[in-house]
Write an enzyme that holds these catalytic residues in place. Structure first.
Site, PDB file in Angstrom:
ATOM      1  N   TYR A  37      95.936  73.238 -27.072  1.00  0.00           N
ATOM      2  CA  TYR A  37      95.254  73.779 -28.034  1.00  0.00           C
ATOM      3  C   TYR A  37      94.810  73.096 -29.125  1.00  0.00           C
ATOM      4  O   TYR A  37      93.704  73.170 -29.766  1.00  0.00           O
ATOM      5  CB  TYR A  37      96.231  75.011 -28.590  1.00  0.00           C
ATOM      6  CG  TYR A  37      95.530  75.582 -29.726  1.00  0.00           C
ATOM      7  CD1 TYR A  37      94.371  76.524 -29.570  1.00  0.00           C
ATOM      8  CD2 TYR A  37      96.018  75.477 -31.127  1.00  0.00           C
ATOM      9  CE1 TYR A  37      93.567  77.072 -30.666  1.00  0.00           C
ATOM     10  CE2 TYR A  37      95.522  76.314 -32.413  1.00  0.00           C
ATOM     11  CZ  TYR A  37      94.235  77.113 -32.097  1.00  0.00           C
ATOM     12  OH  TYR A  37      93.857  77.714 -33.131  1.00  0.00           O
ATOM     13  N   LYS A  85      90.933  72.046 -30.453  1.00  0.00           N
ATOM     14  CA  LYS A  85      90.263  72.329 -32.087  1.00  0.00           C
ATOM     15  C   LYS A  85      89.874  71.074 -32.739  1.00  0.00           C
ATOM     16  O   LYS A  85      88.899  71.383 -33.375  1.00  0.00           O
ATOM     17  CB  LYS A  85      91.407  72.965 -32.592  1.00  0.00           C
ATOM     18  CG  LYS A  85      91.693  74.604 -32.296  1.00  0.00           C
ATOM     19  CD  LYS A  85      90.774  75.538 -32.053  1.00  0.00           C
ATOM     20  CE  LYS A  85      90.235  75.893 -33.560  1.00  0.00           C
ATOM     21  NZ  LYS A  85      89.210  77.141 -33.581  1.00  0.00           N
TER      22      LYS A  85
END
Length: 377
Positions: free
Chosen positions: A158, A162
């Site tokens: 994750y 990002k």
């Protein structure tokens, strides 16, 4: 500076943050000419939230996937500002890596390309504090800023997604548009967001209810962070959109990233849960269930078990090394640069944010208690 005269697209419109951004835009006295709300599915709760707002702004709801070029092509036509909040948030590794990358990175890149093809001039990306860290060593930061030098040694999907998506956004700043102007982009790196409707907060509440209204301590008391209230993070996006109408502010913010925090007291993640619920009769464990180093190695053991079982069954541990580090590293950042460059000042004081969140928790607690009781019976 008002929003009148612009048309704004908000992706992730049915999400925790996206919905709040749209409601704040609709509430503006001189709001946008149009707000388009894009999400894969817009649920009844979100539609009710939109319907409650009295507004002169045209609201157009578009149900479409961020990975679908045709949906994006329709969504961006005639748009002035895109606020891109859509993403999959996954701190446990529940979502497979391909899907996570496909939505968070490829979806962002497809949206950027659609904006360029259709000469959308302004793009605001909702980034995350996890782009910065903490790193795997748990190196702390106290009241850092955008100039703080920090060695990132992440690797969790994750956080890496990002980071890659933010890089794509900022690298496209300055590209030429058909009308002779240039594309303007910026990124807002939000702290951990709390407030009414937070699924993470609800998950911790469920655990505490099952533990006789005692929150499990998952972070040391001294691991100070600065969470931000959802209303303030939404307001930062609205203020950034307003700044796009000011040529002087545009010069300052283009190609930049900003940490978005507020005046919530610096606390550990666990103690935030307690602060929001103690007046409702909730308690919290005084210390971690085991020493931090042992907890870290326990998380590693669970990861090894998950890896060994992978050929036979999908097992996702409830904790991993990344999460242990994330929850137990002092990590706080100032919003001074956002205040200086585009006038962001938190809209809600801590006491109001706390009250609003606590009232929501008080409302859902009986429902969650009944649900969990039926589930376990």
């Amino acid at each position: 500076m008002a929003l009148a005269g612009i048309r704004c697209l908000v992706t992730g419109a049915g999400g925790f943050l996206g919905r709040r951004i749209i409601c704040q835009m609709l509430e503006e006295d001189q709001g946008p000419d149009e707000v388009r709300a894009l999400d894969k599915a817009i649920g009844p709760e979100t539609r009710r939230a939109f319907a409650k707002v009295k507004t002169k702004t045209l609201l157009t709801v578009i149900e479409g996937d961020i990975r679908d070029v045709a949906s994006l092509q329709t969504a961006v036509q005639g748009i002035t500002v895109v606020i891109h909040t859509a993403c999959i948030i996954d701190t446990l590794g529940i979502v497979d890596k391909h899907t996570l990358w496909d939505v968070n990175v490829r979806g962002t890149q497809l949206l950027l390309e659609s904006c360029l093809r259709n000469s959308v001039p302004y793009f605001i990306y909702t980034s995350s504090i996890e782009v910065t860290g903490p790193n795997s060593r748990g190196d702390p930061v106290y009241d850092g800023d955008e100039d703080t030098v920090y060695q990132s040694t992440q690797g969790f999907p994750y956080a890496e997604n990002k980071k890659e998506a933010e890089k794509s956004v900022l690298e496209m700043d300055g590209l030429p548009l058909k009308d002779g102007s240039s594309f303007v982009t910026c990124a807002l790196r939000s702290m951990y967001i709390y407030g009414e409707g937070s699924l993470f907060l609800q998950r911790h509440l469920d655990q505490s209810i099952q533990n006789n209204n005692i929150f499990l301590r998952i972070s040391q008391k001294e691991a100070l962070v600065n969470p931000a209230y959802v209303g303030n993070v939404a307001w930062a996006h609205v203020q950034a959109a307003k700044a796009m109408k000011d040529p002087e502010k545009v010069k300052r913010i283009r190609g930049q990233f900003y940490f978005i925090s507020d005046d919530t007291p610096h606390v550990s993640y666990s103690d935030l849960n307690y602060e929001l619920t103690k007046e409702l009769g909730f308690g919290i464990q005084p210390k971690l269930a085991m020493p931090l180093m042992i907890l870290y190695w326990y998380a590693l053991l669970l990861e090894v078990v998950s890896f060994l079982l992978h050929p036979f069954v999908r097992y996702v541990p409830s904790i991993n090394r990344h999460l242990v580090t994330l929850l137990n590293t002092p990590f706080s950042f100032s919003y001074r640069k956002a205040q200086r460059d585009f006038g962001y000042v938190p809209r809600y004081k801590w006491e109001e944010a706390k009250q609003q969140t606590s009232q929501w928790i008080a409302k859902i607690t009986p429902l969650r208690t009944a649900y969990l009781k039926n589930k376990n019976s």
